[in-house]
Design a protein around this motif. Structure first.
Motif, PDB file in Angstrom:
ATOM      1  N   VAL A  16       0.762  -1.158   0.118  1.00 56.12           N
ATOM      2  CA  VAL A  16      -0.079  -0.129   0.114  1.00 56.12           C
ATOM      3  C   VAL A  16       0.830   1.140  -0.080  1.00 56.12           C
ATOM      4  O   VAL A  16       1.599   1.480   1.133  1.00 56.12           O
ATOM      5  CB  VAL A  16      -0.899  -0.082   1.255  1.00 56.12           C
ATOM      6  N   ASP A  56       1.764   5.459  -7.141  1.00 58.04           N
ATOM      7  CA  ASP A  56       0.876   4.301  -7.481  1.00 58.04           C
ATOM      8  C   ASP A  56       1.591   3.138  -7.509  1.00 58.04           C
ATOM      9  O   ASP A  56       2.837   2.907  -7.030  1.00 58.04           O
ATOM     10  CB  ASP A  56       0.137   4.665  -8.967  1.00 58.04           C
ATOM     11  N   ARG A  75      -4.077   2.805  -5.474  1.00 56.55           N
ATOM     12  CA  ARG A  75      -5.105   3.395  -4.553  1.00 56.55           C
ATOM     13  C   ARG A  75      -6.059   4.285  -5.604  1.00 56.55           C
ATOM     14  O   ARG A  75      -5.840   4.938  -6.488  1.00 56.55           O
ATOM     15  CB  ARG A  75      -4.637   4.263  -3.483  1.00 56.55           C
ATOM     16  N   ARG A  76      -7.206   4.570  -4.863  1.00 51.99           N
ATOM     17  CA  ARG A  76      -8.400   5.355  -5.551  1.00 51.99           C
ATOM     18  C   ARG A  76      -8.032   6.534  -6.326  1.00 51.99           C
ATOM     19  O   ARG A  76      -7.253   7.278  -5.243  1.00 51.99           O
ATOM     20  CB  ARG A  76      -9.806   5.157  -4.913  1.00 51.99           C
ATOM     21  N   SER A 118      -6.811   3.363 -11.273  1.00 48.24           N
ATOM     22  CA  SER A 118      -7.904   2.985 -10.727  1.00 48.24           C
ATOM     23  C   SER A 118      -8.877   4.219 -10.811  1.00 48.24           C
ATOM     24  O   SER A 118      -8.606   5.224 -11.187  1.00 48.24           O
ATOM     25  CB  SER A 118      -7.656   2.789  -9.072  1.00 48.24           C
ATOM     26  N   GLU A 163     -11.679   3.554   0.967  1.00 47.93           N
ATOM     27  CA  GLU A 163     -10.513   3.267   0.710  1.00 47.93           C
ATOM     28  C   GLU A 163     -10.206   1.891   1.420  1.00 47.93           C
ATOM     29  O   GLU A 163      -9.591   0.855   0.997  1.00 47.93           O
ATOM     30  CB  GLU A 163      -9.599   4.284   1.133  1.00 47.93           C
ATOM     31  N   ASP A 166     -11.790  -0.728  -0.602  1.00 50.08           N
ATOM     32  CA  ASP A 166     -10.955  -1.069  -1.889  1.00 50.08           C
ATOM     33  C   ASP A 166      -9.597  -2.056  -1.366  1.00 50.08           C
ATOM     34  O   ASP A 166      -9.762  -3.056  -1.924  1.00 50.08           O
ATOM     35  CB  ASP A 166     -10.277  -0.053  -2.248  1.00 50.08           C
ATOM     36  N   LEU A 167      -9.197  -1.696  -0.204  1.00 51.48           N
ATOM     37  CA  LEU A 167      -8.081  -2.778   0.309  1.00 51.48           C
ATOM     38  C   LEU A 167      -8.333  -4.019   0.400  1.00 51.48           C
ATOM     39  O   LEU A 167      -7.823  -5.085   0.026  1.00 51.48           O
ATOM     40  CB  LEU A 167      -7.129  -2.155   1.385  1.00 51.48           C
ATOM     41  N   GLY A 169       0.241   5.429   3.496  1.00 53.82           N
ATOM     42  CA  GLY A 169      -0.212   3.985   3.153  1.00 53.82           C
ATOM     43  C   GLY A 169      -0.175   3.176   4.187  1.00 53.82           C
ATOM     44  O   GLY A 169      -1.006   2.112   4.466  1.00 53.82           O
ATOM     45  N   LEU A 205      -3.277   3.717   6.357  1.00 54.29           N
ATOM     46  CA  LEU A 205      -4.389   3.108   5.733  1.00 54.29           C
ATOM     47  C   LEU A 205      -4.501   1.728   6.096  1.00 54.29           C
ATOM     48  O   LEU A 205      -5.299   1.095   6.341  1.00 54.29           O
ATOM     49  CB  LEU A 205      -4.430   3.045   4.181  1.00 54.29           C
ATOM     50  N   THR A 260      -5.503  13.737  -4.363  1.00 54.54           N
ATOM     51  CA  THR A 260      -5.520  12.639  -3.640  1.00 54.54           C
ATOM     52  C   THR A 260      -4.799  12.939  -2.318  1.00 54.54           C
ATOM     53  O   THR A 260      -4.775  11.975  -1.423  1.00 54.54           O
ATOM     54  CB  THR A 260      -4.537  11.364  -4.307  1.00 54.54           C
TER      55      THR A 260
END
Length: 292
Positions: A99, A105, A129-130, A135, A146, A149-150, A169, A172, A256
């Motif tokens: 992540v 990215d 990630r979005r 993505s 998010e 998503d993961l 990351g 997250l 982002t």
């Protein structure tokens, strides 16, 4: 302790061996065997009670090693003995999900190097990630999306995975681990929480302020504020950064940065109460002398 399978099956023969041979052990060997035996007994009882979460992490680690060793010894010479079979028997994952943090990215060179190192032992997954890379970016944004998503990536990969996260990351990854057992283990590199007054304070509504700048089309200002206030880049370096070819790419993903601020929460304050509930084994990495 009469279990055909599971931890009890490991504890019973070990206890018999200790009872039969105790007079032959050196004191240090006896102490180690006693520790392992108590780990196995405690784990067997916890499994029956459905309370393995109450076991000390070190006890869980030692028990897992015993389970893996026993499985391997029973199957030496079996052509089907491989890391995937061992992981399945021990209910652990051989999958690793990476992540990334701000501006990055799945093509990020640092993450690519980490993936290359891990791929000797694990199946490694990296994703965008979005709002970045390939993505999508369905509005409105929420940290919960998010996390979903993961979890969806882990689901597509096989249902469970160890997770490595860098910088935001990492935050997250911690948020995801707090709500889904699909994350089995964590390694987090420098999640940028503020835990004392050594870091400059961030506005409580930092995400909202960045979002307003994005809405006004002032992407350059978003990057500048994030770099100076969140990443603590000296103002004296900004002119050189603006003239670098990468600046346009940074502005392209400026929206982002609002997401990164949302993941960290107001003021980047450490969510100690929430993270205290994590049961997954977690390695926290920090360092200031990386060649990068």
């Amino acid at each position: 302790m009469r279990h055909a399978l599971g931890t009890g099956a490991l504890a019973a023969p070990l206890l018999r061996r200790v009872a039969d041979d105790h007079a032959t052990y050196r004191p240090d060997s006896a102490a180690r065997l006693a520790t392992v035996a108590m780990d196995l007994i405690g784990t067997a009882v916890a499994e029956r009670a459905g309370r393995t979460d109450a076991l000390p992490e070190e006890a869980r680690r030692r028990t897992l090693l015993q389970q893996a060793h026993a499985f391997i010894e029973e199957r030496l010479g079996d052509p089907g003995l491989d890391p995937a079979a061992i992981a399945a028997a021990c209910h652990i994952s051989v999958r690793y999900l990476l992540v990334q943090g701000a501006f990055a990215d799945r093509s990020d060179p640092v993450m690519a190097a980490i993936a290359a190192g891990l791929s000797r032992w694990f199946t490694v997954y990296a994703y965008d990630r979005r709002g970045r890379g390939d993505s999508g970016d369905t509005a409105p944004y929420a940290v919960e999306r998010e996390v979903e998503d993961l979890a969806a990536v882990i689901g597509a990969a096989g249902g469970t995975a160890m997770v490595f996260g860098g910088s935001s990351g990492a935050a997250l990854a911690l948020e995801a681990a707090a709500v889904t057992s699909a994350v089995t283990h964590l390694a987090v590199w420098e999640p940028p929480y503020h835990v004392d007054d050594s870091a400059p304070p961030l506005p409580g509504d930092f995400a909202g302020q960045l979002g307003a700048l994005v809405a006004a089309g002032r992407r350059g200002e978003v990057v500048e504020r994030f770099m100076v206030e969140a990443a603590e880049v000296p103002l004296s370096m900004l002119d050189a950064m603006r003239g670098h070819p990468s600046w346009a790419a940074m502005e392209a993903v400026a929206h982002t940065l609002v997401y990164e601020a949302a993941v960290l929460g107001p003021g980047n304050a450490l969510p100690a109460a929430r993270l205290a509930g994590l049961t997954q084994p977690t390695l926290v990495l920090n360092g200031g002398e990386s060649p990068a």
